[in-house]
Design a protein around this motif. Structure first.
Motif, PDB file in Angstrom:
ATOM      1  N   UNK A  10       4.169  95.426  67.189  1.00 25.90           N
ATOM      2  CA  UNK A  10       4.744  94.223  67.807  1.00 25.90           C
ATOM      3  C   UNK A  10       4.259  94.112  69.251  1.00 25.90           C
ATOM      4  N   UNK A  11       3.711  92.957  69.546  1.00 24.10           N
ATOM      5  CA  UNK A  11       3.260  92.679  70.914  1.00 24.10           C
ATOM      6  C   UNK A  11       4.143  91.581  71.496  1.00 24.10           C
ATOM      7  N   UNK A  12       4.834  91.938  72.562  1.00 26.35           N
ATOM      8  CA  UNK A  12       5.645  90.971  73.309  1.00 26.35           C
ATOM      9  C   UNK A  12       4.910  90.633  74.597  1.00 26.35           C
ATOM     10  N   UNK A  13       4.671  89.364  74.821  1.00 28.06           N
ATOM     11  CA  UNK A  13       4.021  88.952  76.064  1.00 28.06           C
ATOM     12  C   UNK A  13       4.767  87.751  76.642  1.00 28.06           C
ATOM     13  N   UNK A  14       4.904  87.773  77.944  1.00 26.78           N
ATOM     14  CA  UNK A  14       5.660  86.709  78.597  1.00 26.78           C
ATOM     15  C   UNK A  14       5.073  86.344  79.939  1.00 26.78           C
ATOM     16  N   UNK A  15       5.609  85.281  80.489  1.00 27.80           N
ATOM     17  CA  UNK A  15       5.151  84.776  81.784  1.00 27.80           C
ATOM     18  C   UNK A  15       6.358  84.234  82.538  1.00 27.80           C
ATOM     19  N   UNK A  16       6.401  84.539  83.832  1.00 29.03           N
ATOM     20  CA  UNK A  16       7.480  84.001  84.657  1.00 29.03           C
ATOM     21  C   UNK A  16       7.414  82.472  84.662  1.00 29.03           C
ATOM     22  N   UNK A  17       8.562  81.850  84.414  1.00 30.24           N
ATOM     23  CA  UNK A  17       8.630  80.388  84.369  1.00 30.24           C
ATOM     24  C   UNK A  17       8.998  79.801  85.724  1.00 30.24           C
ATOM     25  N   UNK A  18       9.072  80.652  86.726  1.00 36.91           N
ATOM     26  CA  UNK A  18       9.542  80.214  88.041  1.00 36.91           C
ATOM     27  C   UNK A  18       8.611  79.174  88.647  1.00 36.91           C
ATOM     28  N   UNK A  19       7.297  79.411  88.539  1.00 31.38           N
ATOM     29  CA  UNK A  19       6.353  78.442  89.121  1.00 31.38           C
ATOM     30  C   UNK A  19       6.461  77.085  88.434  1.00 31.38           C
ATOM     31  N   UNK A  20       6.552  77.106  87.076  1.00 34.17           N
ATOM     32  CA  UNK A  20       6.683  75.839  86.351  1.00 34.17           C
ATOM     33  C   UNK A  20       7.981  75.133  86.721  1.00 34.17           C
ATOM     34  N   UNK A  21       9.054  75.915  86.900  1.00 34.19           N
ATOM     35  CA  UNK A  21      10.325  75.311  87.312  1.00 34.19           C
ATOM     36  C   UNK A  21      10.213  74.681  88.692  1.00 34.19           C
TER      37      UNK A  21
ATOM     38  N   UNK B  11       2.425  74.086  76.548  1.00 33.24           N
ATOM     39  CA  UNK B  11       1.205  74.693  77.078  1.00 33.24           C
ATOM     40  C   UNK B  11       1.378  76.192  77.277  1.00 33.24           C
ATOM     41  N   UNK B  12       2.511  76.591  77.852  1.00 29.00           N
ATOM     42  CA  UNK B  12       2.754  78.011  78.068  1.00 29.00           C
ATOM     43  C   UNK B  12       2.913  78.758  76.749  1.00 29.00           C
ATOM     44  N   UNK B  13       3.577  78.141  75.774  1.00 28.49           N
ATOM     45  CA  UNK B  13       3.731  78.775  74.464  1.00 28.49           C
ATOM     46  C   UNK B  13       2.374  79.017  73.814  1.00 28.49           C
ATOM     47  N   UNK B  14       1.505  78.002  73.866  1.00 26.12           N
ATOM     48  CA  UNK B  14       0.159  78.160  73.304  1.00 26.12           C
ATOM     49  C   UNK B  14      -0.629  79.231  74.041  1.00 26.12           C
ATOM     50  N   UNK B  15      -0.485  79.256  75.371  1.00 22.66           N
ATOM     51  CA  UNK B  15      -1.200  80.262  76.159  1.00 22.66           C
ATOM     52  C   UNK B  15      -0.704  81.672  75.849  1.00 22.66           C
ATOM     53  N   UNK B  16       0.610  81.839  75.680  1.00 19.39           N
ATOM     54  CA  UNK B  16       1.161  83.158  75.375  1.00 19.39           C
ATOM     55  C   UNK B  16       0.742  83.629  73.991  1.00 19.39           C
ATOM     56  N   UNK B  17       0.715  82.711  73.030  1.00 19.43           N
ATOM     57  CA  UNK B  17       0.274  83.085  71.685  1.00 19.43           C
ATOM     58  C   UNK B  17      -1.179  83.546  71.701  1.00 19.43           C
ATOM     59  N   UNK B  18      -2.015  82.853  72.450  1.00 14.34           N
ATOM     60  CA  UNK B  18      -3.418  83.246  72.570  1.00 14.34           C
ATOM     61  C   UNK B  18      -3.549  84.592  73.273  1.00 14.34           C
ATOM     62  N   UNK B  19      -2.715  84.801  74.296  1.00 14.26           N
ATOM     63  CA  UNK B  19      -2.772  86.072  75.024  1.00 14.26           C
ATOM     64  C   UNK B  19      -2.336  87.237  74.134  1.00 14.26           C
ATOM     65  N   UNK B  20      -1.329  87.006  73.291  1.00 15.21           N
ATOM     66  CA  UNK B  20      -0.894  88.072  72.380  1.00 15.21           C
ATOM     67  C   UNK B  20      -2.039  88.491  71.455  1.00 15.21           C
ATOM     68  N   UNK B  21      -2.799  87.523  70.982  1.00 11.61           N
ATOM     69  CA  UNK B  21      -3.954  87.846  70.143  1.00 11.61           C
ATOM     70  C   UNK B  21      -5.010  88.616  70.930  1.00 11.61           C
ATOM     71  N   UNK B  22      -5.247  88.220  72.182  1.00 14.59           N
ATOM     72  CA  UNK B  22      -6.215  88.935  73.018  1.00 14.59           C
ATOM     73  C   UNK B  22      -5.751  90.373  73.283  1.00 14.59           C
ATOM     74  N   UNK B  23      -4.453  90.557  73.537  1.00 15.30           N
ATOM     75  CA  UNK B  23      -3.919  91.911  73.779  1.00 15.30           C
ATOM     76  C   UNK B  23      -4.160  92.794  72.554  1.00 15.30           C
ATOM     77  N   UNK B  24      -3.907  92.250  71.392  1.00  9.96           N
ATOM     78  CA  UNK B  24      -4.140  93.029  70.173  1.00  9.96           C
ATOM     79  C   UNK B  24      -5.623  93.371  70.004  1.00  9.96           C
ATOM     80  N   UNK B  25      -6.488  92.424  70.300  1.00 11.25           N
ATOM     81  CA  UNK B  25      -7.926  92.666  70.121  1.00 11.25           C
ATOM     82  C   UNK B  25      -8.436  93.791  71.008  1.00 11.25           C
TER      83      UNK B  25
END
Length: 272
Positions: A141-152, A40-54
């Protein structure tokens, strides 16, 4: 010695089966949740990278405007997000230190070409990188990430809940299984008690089979048929003994009378 009784063995293997099923369910649930969270997070990050580029495509040459767009649209610092936009060795934008301080944006390494489009973990940061073509810079190149602490935290809480909850459920199921098995074997105990009181003084007494489970009832009926055969054999032996005693009574009476006469001296052995 404890497992000699049928009830103990049934309860033991029943509990062992529950433990194995519970352990399998626990492992499957935890690993499935981890896989679902990462996907889920991978899909969300990929979508966010596209939004950042747009939203950033037309502002790459305007650092102040680009920063304003990123802050207003994605709020990376307050949402524990990481955003970096670069063209080759040129850094166009990088988000600041997150509120949770779970990662340092300045120390996040660039992705290798083989890692493009794939999620990867850097400490507590889940990161994905994507390349976009640009007429001026060639490749951005667009690098986007999210803290995994909450999911952990959620994964750990789920695992703890299962570790605590499942043993309680297994114990309750084991106790319920024990009482159910005791209840199921009550007809057998009744048959055992009835068999203990069986004597030849009550030759027509039989084991109770009413209201029992079909296979236990079949066992009781088989034992009753065996008792019928034993009763028949006992009756035959009793009749044979009675007939033999009747047939031997007259000769024995005569022999006894003759012996009494001999003993009284009225007859000599030669007269007999």
């Amino acid at each position: 010695m404890i497992l000699r009784s049928v009830t103990s063995r049934l309860v033991f293997f029943y509990c062992l089966l529950l433990v194995l099923l519970g352990a399998g369910f626990l492992a499957f649930t935890v690993f499935s949740f981890q896989h679902f969270t990462r996907q889920t997070m991978t899909s969300s990050l990929a979508t966010r990278a596209q939004e950042i580029w747009n939203v950033s495509e037309g502002a790459l040459d305007e650092p102040a405007r680009l920063t304003e767009i990123m802050e207003r649209r994605f709020s990376p610092e307050s949402e524990d997000r990481f955003i970096r936009i670069s063209a080759g060795n040129r850094l166009l934008y990088r988000s600041g230190q997150p509120i949770s301080h779970t990662f340092d944006p300045a120390r996040v390494p660039a992705a290798r070409r083989s890692e493009q489009g794939k999620s990867r973990m850097i400490g507590d940061l889940m990161l994905i990188s994507r390349d976009f073509p640009d007429p001026k810079y060639g490749t951005v190149t667009i690098d986007t990430g999210q803290s995994y602490q909450f999911a952990q935290t959620v994964e750990r809480d789920l695992a703890i809940s299962l570790f605590v909850g499942l043993p309680v459920l297994l114990l309750a199921a084991a106790l319920a299984g024990y009482f159910l098995m005791r209840r199921a074997l009550t007809p057998v105990e009744t048959m055992i008690n009835a068999a203990e009181t069986y004597t030849f003084n009550e030759p027509h007494k039989r084991l109770p089979t009413v209201g029992t489970e079909p296979r236990i009832e079949a066992l009781g009926q088989a034992l009753n048929r065996m008792l019928d055969r034993l009763d028949s054999a006992y009756s035959h032996v009793s009749r044979f003994s009675a007939d033999a005693a009747h047939e031997l009574r007259t000769p024995l009476t005569i022999i006894r009378g003759e012996l009494e006469l001999v003993a009284a001296g009225e007859k000599t052995p030669e007269d007999i």
